[in-house]
Design an enzyme around this catalytic site. Structure first.
Site, PDB file in Angstrom:
ATOM      1  N   SER A  14       0.952  -1.171  -0.002  1.00 16.76           N
ATOM      2  CA  SER A  14      -0.060   0.018  -0.050  1.00 16.76           C
ATOM      3  C   SER A  14       0.876   1.376  -0.107  1.00 16.76           C
ATOM      4  O   SER A  14       0.319   2.503  -0.419  1.00 16.76           O
ATOM      5  CB  SER A  14      -0.987  -0.137   1.268  1.00 16.76           C
ATOM      6  OG  SER A  14      -0.163   0.115   2.602  1.00 16.76           O
ATOM      7  N   TYR A  45      -4.267   0.402   3.497  1.00 10.16           N
ATOM      8  CA  TYR A  45      -5.224  -0.630   3.116  1.00 10.16           C
ATOM      9  C   TYR A  45      -5.840  -1.160   4.498  1.00 10.16           C
ATOM     10  O   TYR A  45      -7.078  -1.840   4.502  1.00 10.16           O
ATOM     11  CB  TYR A  45      -4.408  -1.672   2.664  1.00 10.16           C
ATOM     12  CG  TYR A  45      -4.042  -1.682   1.217  1.00 10.16           C
ATOM     13  CD1 TYR A  45      -4.313  -0.604   0.347  1.00 10.16           C
ATOM     14  CD2 TYR A  45      -3.458  -2.838   0.523  1.00 10.16           C
ATOM     15  CE1 TYR A  45      -3.947  -0.709  -0.978  1.00 10.16           C
ATOM     16  CE2 TYR A  45      -3.244  -2.703  -1.009  1.00 10.16           C
ATOM     17  CZ  TYR A  45      -3.226  -1.647  -1.374  1.00 10.16           C
ATOM     18  OH  TYR A  45      -3.107  -1.340  -2.869  1.00 10.16           O
ATOM     19  N   CYS A  76       2.730  -7.119   1.671  1.00 17.26           N
ATOM     20  CA  CYS A  76       1.765  -6.398   2.444  1.00 17.26           C
ATOM     21  C   CYS A  76       0.944  -7.224   3.296  1.00 17.26           C
ATOM     22  O   CYS A  76       0.374  -8.284   2.402  1.00 17.26           O
ATOM     23  CB  CYS A  76       0.874  -5.495   1.578  1.00 17.26           C
ATOM     24  SG  CYS A  76      -0.458  -4.708   2.541  1.00 17.26           S
ATOM     25  N   ASN A  77       0.928  -7.513   4.446  1.00 18.93           N
ATOM     26  CA  ASN A  77       0.144  -8.276   5.032  1.00 18.93           C
ATOM     27  C   ASN A  77      -1.165  -8.294   4.982  1.00 18.93           C
ATOM     28  O   ASN A  77      -2.115  -9.136   4.938  1.00 18.93           O
ATOM     29  CB  ASN A  77       0.523  -8.331   6.642  1.00 18.93           C
ATOM     30  CG  ASN A  77       1.832  -8.767   7.105  1.00 18.93           C
ATOM     31  OD1 ASN A  77       2.147  -9.597   7.702  1.00 18.93           O
ATOM     32  ND2 ASN A  77       2.801  -7.813   7.095  1.00 18.93           N
ATOM     33  N   GLU A 154       5.027   6.199   6.706  1.00 17.89           N
ATOM     34  CA  GLU A 154       4.797   6.751   5.130  1.00 17.89           C
ATOM     35  C   GLU A 154       5.322   8.299   5.275  1.00 17.89           C
ATOM     36  O   GLU A 154       5.845   8.587   4.074  1.00 17.89           O
ATOM     37  CB  GLU A 154       3.439   6.788   5.003  1.00 17.89           C
ATOM     38  CG  GLU A 154       2.693   5.560   4.455  1.00 17.89           C
ATOM     39  CD  GLU A 154       2.900   4.885   3.195  1.00 17.89           C
ATOM     40  OE1 GLU A 154       3.037   5.979   2.268  1.00 17.89           O
ATOM     41  OE2 GLU A 154       3.760   3.895   2.947  1.00 17.89           O
ATOM     42  N   CYS A 186       3.374  -6.225   9.994  1.00 18.36           N
ATOM     43  CA  CYS A 186       3.015  -5.181   8.942  1.00 18.36           C
ATOM     44  C   CYS A 186       4.416  -4.731   8.339  1.00 18.36           C
ATOM     45  O   CYS A 186       5.336  -4.704   9.101  1.00 18.36           O
ATOM     46  CB  CYS A 186       2.252  -3.729   9.417  1.00 18.36           C
ATOM     47  SG  CYS A 186       2.122  -2.664   8.295  1.00 18.36           S
ATOM     48  N   HIS A 188       5.570  -2.093   7.176  1.00 16.68           N
ATOM     49  CA  HIS A 188       6.016  -0.878   7.357  1.00 16.68           C
ATOM     50  C   HIS A 188       6.841  -0.942   8.690  1.00 16.68           C
ATOM     51  O   HIS A 188       7.825  -0.206   8.964  1.00 16.68           O
ATOM     52  CB  HIS A 188       4.702   0.038   7.570  1.00 16.68           C
ATOM     53  CG  HIS A 188       4.243   0.719   6.419  1.00 16.68           C
ATOM     54  ND1 HIS A 188       3.329  -0.315   5.586  1.00 16.68           N
ATOM     55  CD2 HIS A 188       4.189   1.862   5.764  1.00 16.68           C
ATOM     56  CE1 HIS A 188       2.985   0.597   4.543  1.00 16.68           C
ATOM     57  NE2 HIS A 188       3.402   1.816   4.821  1.00 16.68           N
TER      58      HIS A 188
HETATM   59  N1  DGL Z   1       2.038  -2.449   4.837  1.00 20.51           N
HETATM   60  C1  DGL Z   1       1.142  -3.013   5.089  1.00 20.51           C
HETATM   61  C2  DGL Z   1       0.764  -4.334   5.809  1.00 20.51           C
HETATM   62  O1  DGL Z   1       1.735  -5.038   5.692  1.00 20.51           O
HETATM   63  C3  DGL Z   1      -0.184  -2.255   5.037  1.00 20.51           C
HETATM   64  C4  DGL Z   1      -0.284  -1.027   5.838  1.00 20.51           C
HETATM   65  C5  DGL Z   1      -1.506  -0.392   5.463  1.00 20.51           C
HETATM   66  O2  DGL Z   1      -1.674  -0.075   4.477  1.00 20.51           O
HETATM   67  O3  DGL Z   1      -2.584  -0.272   6.266  1.00 20.51           O
HETATM   68  O4  DGL Z   1       0.083  -4.577   6.317  1.00 20.51           O
END
Ligand code: DGL
Length: 262
Positions: A14, A45, A76-77, A154, A186, A188
């Site tokens: 995302s 997301y 992305c999880n 972000e 996640c 991030h």
């Molecule tokens: N990096 C993402 C994950 O691994 C998504 C973060 C998001 O967009 O909420 O879940």
């Protein structure tokens, strides 16, 4: 014409979080060209419905397929938890996904208490809950919704007072409950490891699944006969549906990559 093995791997998230997976794949598979797509315009997301996450994931996958990607890593999880089954049914290329690493944390826990830090979308998903139930017999698994931290990464706000405050709010209660593993659920969150360690010190192991995803990607490419040739002219490409500045800032200042294409 380029041989199929020398076509790029597509990676998407995302936003910039999937770069934590990109880094590991680039390290383990140095001959592979990679196209990275950050869906910044639709980030996060984690707060979206399954239908919306499927729609965005399918659009981004189509973009990567149109650029000739031979395989796609869903870095992305949230997108993996909610959309990878749909992607596998819809597209003919191999996919690699990422879900919070409940198993290794739970098996290796000495205190018997672990925590998963992930988005609301991941924590609510059927895929994640099936994995969690398998291990919840022997281990206490605390779920922590950390969506606010996605915005921190972000916006490049690691190391700031705001990042520290939000992390304390999430992690202090976990320290009181004696967790010894914190799963970074996640993509991030690996970019917050230094900030998290200031709170947990050495008492807690931070489980980052990115290296395992890189190994899985290598395994899948080998299995499918898709490993790039050593003579491949490796290329890095990065795309964003939103502000490319976020990606650029992360690549130049955090990852240290100076030469790439948009
Ligand atoms: N990096 C993402 C994950 O691994 C998504 C973060 C998001 O967009 O909420 O879940």
């Amino acid at each position: 014409m380029m041989e199929i093995i020398d076509r790029p791997i597509g990676i998407f998230d995302s936003g910039v979080g999937g770069l934590s997976v990109w880094q590991e794949i680039d390290r383990l598979l140095p001959d592979e060209s990679i196209v990275y797509y950050a869906d910044n315009a639709n980030c996060p997301y984690g707060e979206k419905t399954q239908k919306e996450v499927i729609r965005h994931s399918a659009r981004v996958t189509q973009f990567l397929v149109d650029r000739g990607c031979k395989a796609v890593v869903v870095a992305c999880n949230t997108a993996t938890s909610l959309a990878i089954d749909y992607l596998r049914e819809t597209f003919e290329i191999p996919f690699v996904g990422i879900v919070p690493a409940v198993k290794p944390a739970s098996i290796n826990s000495k205190t018997g208490v672990i925590a998963i830090l992930a988005t609301a979308g991941t924590l609510k998903s059927r895929k994640f809950n099936e994995a969690r139930q398998e291990f919840s017999g022997n281990t206490e698994i605390i779920l922590v919704e950390g969506g606010e931290l996605v915005d921190i990464v972000e916006n490049g706000l690691q190391g700031t007072k705001l990042s520290e405050e939000i992390l304390h709010k999430h992690i202090d209660p976990l320290m009181e409950r004696h967790i010894d593993h914190l799963v970074l659920g996640c993509t991030h969150f690996p970019f917050l490891i230094e900030d998290i360690k200031k709170i947990t010190g050495d008492r807690v192991i931070l489980d980052n699944p990115a290296p395992a995803i890189a190994k899985r990607t290598k395994f899948i490419l080998e299995n499918e006969g898709l490993i790039a040739s050593p003579t491949n002219k490796k290329q890095y490409q990065f795309f964003s549906s939103g502000d490319i500045g976020m990606l650029k800032n992360m690549l130049e200042n955090v990852i240290g990559l100076k030469s790439f294409f948009y």
